[in-house]
Design an enzyme around this catalytic site. Structure first.
Site, PDB file in Angstrom:
ATOM      1  N   LYS A   1       0.824  -1.216   0.000  1.00 43.98           N
ATOM      2  CA  LYS A   1       0.000   0.000   0.000  1.00 43.98           C
ATOM      3  C   LYS A   1       0.855   1.261   0.000  1.00 43.98           C
ATOM      4  O   LYS A   1       0.470   2.283  -0.580  1.00 43.98           O
ATOM      5  CB  LYS A   1      -0.939  -0.011   1.199  1.00 43.98           C
ATOM      6  CG  LYS A   1      -2.007  -1.090   1.115  1.00 43.98           C
ATOM      7  CD  LYS A   1      -2.950  -1.056   2.306  1.00 43.98           C
ATOM      8  CE  LYS A   1      -4.022  -2.131   2.185  1.00 43.98           C
ATOM      9  NZ  LYS A   1      -4.966  -2.115   3.325  1.00 43.98           N
TER      10      LYS A   1
ATOM     11  N   LYS B   1      -7.087 -11.208  -5.863  1.00 41.52           N
ATOM     12  CA  LYS B   1      -8.201 -11.330  -4.943  1.00 41.52           C
ATOM     13  C   LYS B   1      -9.238 -10.236  -5.198  1.00 41.52           C
ATOM     14  O   LYS B   1      -8.881  -9.094  -5.493  1.00 41.52           O
ATOM     15  CB  LYS B   1      -7.687 -11.240  -3.500  1.00 41.52           C
ATOM     16  CG  LYS B   1      -8.711 -11.605  -2.449  1.00 41.52           C
ATOM     17  CD  LYS B   1      -8.089 -11.615  -1.074  1.00 41.52           C
ATOM     18  CE  LYS B   1      -9.121 -11.952  -0.009  1.00 41.52           C
ATOM     19  NZ  LYS B   1      -8.537 -11.944   1.354  1.00 41.52           N
TER      20      LYS B   1
ATOM     21  N   LYS C   1     -12.270  -4.380  -2.491  1.00 46.47           N
ATOM     22  CA  LYS C   1     -13.044  -3.142  -2.489  1.00 46.47           C
ATOM     23  C   LYS C   1     -12.239  -1.985  -3.070  1.00 46.47           C
ATOM     24  O   LYS C   1     -12.815  -0.997  -3.530  1.00 46.47           O
ATOM     25  CB  LYS C   1     -13.476  -2.791  -1.055  1.00 46.47           C
ATOM     26  CG  LYS C   1     -14.527  -3.719  -0.486  1.00 46.47           C
ATOM     27  CD  LYS C   1     -15.069  -3.219   0.841  1.00 46.47           C
ATOM     28  CE  LYS C   1     -14.091  -3.375   1.962  1.00 46.47           C
ATOM     29  NZ  LYS C   1     -14.672  -2.992   3.276  1.00 46.47           N
TER      30      LYS C   1
END
Length: 337
Positions: free
Chosen positions: A113, A200, A203
């Site tokens: 991230k 995967k 969201k």
């Protein structure tokens, strides 16, 4: 005999999708019968990345309503919002002060991230595994349901509890924190993207076509399934590394139809994508219909949801206060009189 305690939660950022349901929430429902279950909406974690303040409260209530719509029973489970229990933040700070920085710097999700955020990466993003440890350890959880991508964070919580708190401030006979164990739920635990069978379902994926959310209407589900990535091979199968999309979509059909993997494999072994996709879309629509109907009923009166969260906060706060008091005493803080 006291039931083993389980704790888990989901962030309220973005709409909950099939991966959240099949990999987590549907399994939580099953755990309620023989475990003492605590399920929170982890809104403090939601602000570790840029968020929309105008949406946070509504998204938090929506997530709680979906918990209930999916079958979480507030008479059998404690359902609450993380930020409603200040002990999460206090224990998080205490654990910060005993956790080595290099333990956090090696967290895989932080590295991934941080690359995306560049110079805007926050201390909170680096530090949120410690807050996650506080979430778990506050409730003396025996078991924590985790997928493969969260195992590293649970190991961190275990290391903090054992190596940095119990060994330094407690004793073998009277540990300050319970060391939880992972509860690996394999079936359905890893639902992949509709646009890339090797990634995967997420969201945070900017492509909304990559996921089916729990509140997608039937026509949008059908559209997303129709556009899902496939391959030129006729017949669906499991376990072929060259056909990740076939494995993922057939797995969804096996789970949501209730037929199981063997029956689904036999049914679809010679089926082309043109016949399979409408079958999968119909199965998805029917599987999500009762969830969506219960959700709409709950949202017709938000007072129901608020009452559940108030009840959950009261119980969670009582349990958390006991743990926090034990830790504060062990570390030598002056008790409030």
């Amino acid at each position: 005999m006291q039931r083993p305690r389980v704790l888990s939660g989901v962030q309220p950022t973005g709409a909950l999708h099939l991966g959240n349901w099949l990999g987590a929430i549907r399994n939580w429902v099953d755990l309620q019968s023989d475990h003492d279950t605590f399920f929170c909406v982890v809104d403090l974690h939601a602000i570790t990345v840029p968020h929309n303040p105008a949406r946070l409260a509504e998204d938090t209530r929506t997530t709680a309503a979906l918990y209930l719509a999916c079958g979480i029973d507030p008479e059998r489970s404690t359902v609450f919002v993380q930020s409603h229990v200040p002990a999460h933040s206090e224990l998080g700070w205490i654990l910060n002060c005993v956790t080595p920085l290099n333990w956090l710097e090696r967290m895989i999700q932080f590295k991934e991230k941080a690359i995306k955020q560049g110079d805007n990466v926050s201390v909170g993003l680096l530090d949120y595994p410690v807050l996650m440890a506080a979430d778990i350890l506050l409730y003396d959880a025996d078991l924590v349901p985790v997928g493969e991508d969260q195992k590293q964070h649970l190991e961190l919580a275990r290391d903090i509890a054992q190596q940095r708190i119990n060994s330094r401030f407690g004793s073998e006979e009277a540990p300050l924190l319970k060391v939880p164990k992972p509860l690996i739920l394999s079936e359905g635990a890893r639902v992949m993207s509709l646009t890339d069978g090797r990634s995967k379902m997420s969201k945070s994926d900017p492509n909304e076509g990559s996921r089916i959310t729990l509140l997608d209407p039937p026509e949008l589900i059908t559209k997303k399934v129709k556009r899902a990535k496939t391959d030129p091979v006729i017949g669906l199968e499991f376990g072929n590394p060259e056909r990740p999309e076939a494995d993922n979509l057939l797995g969804l059909y096996a789970l949501l139809s209730g037929k199981g993997r063997e029956a689904a494999r036999e049914e679809c072994a010679a089926m082309g994508w043109g016949a399979f996709k409408p079958l999968l879309a119909e199965t998805l629509v029917e599987a999500l219909r009762p969830v969506q109907e219960r959700y709409r009923a709950l949202r017709s009166d938000d007072g129901q949801i608020d009452a559940v969260l108030r009840q959950g906060r009261e119980r969670a706060a009582d349990v958390a206060a006991t743990t926090l008091r034990r830790v504060r005493d062990g570390l030598g803080f002056l008790p409030a009189r």
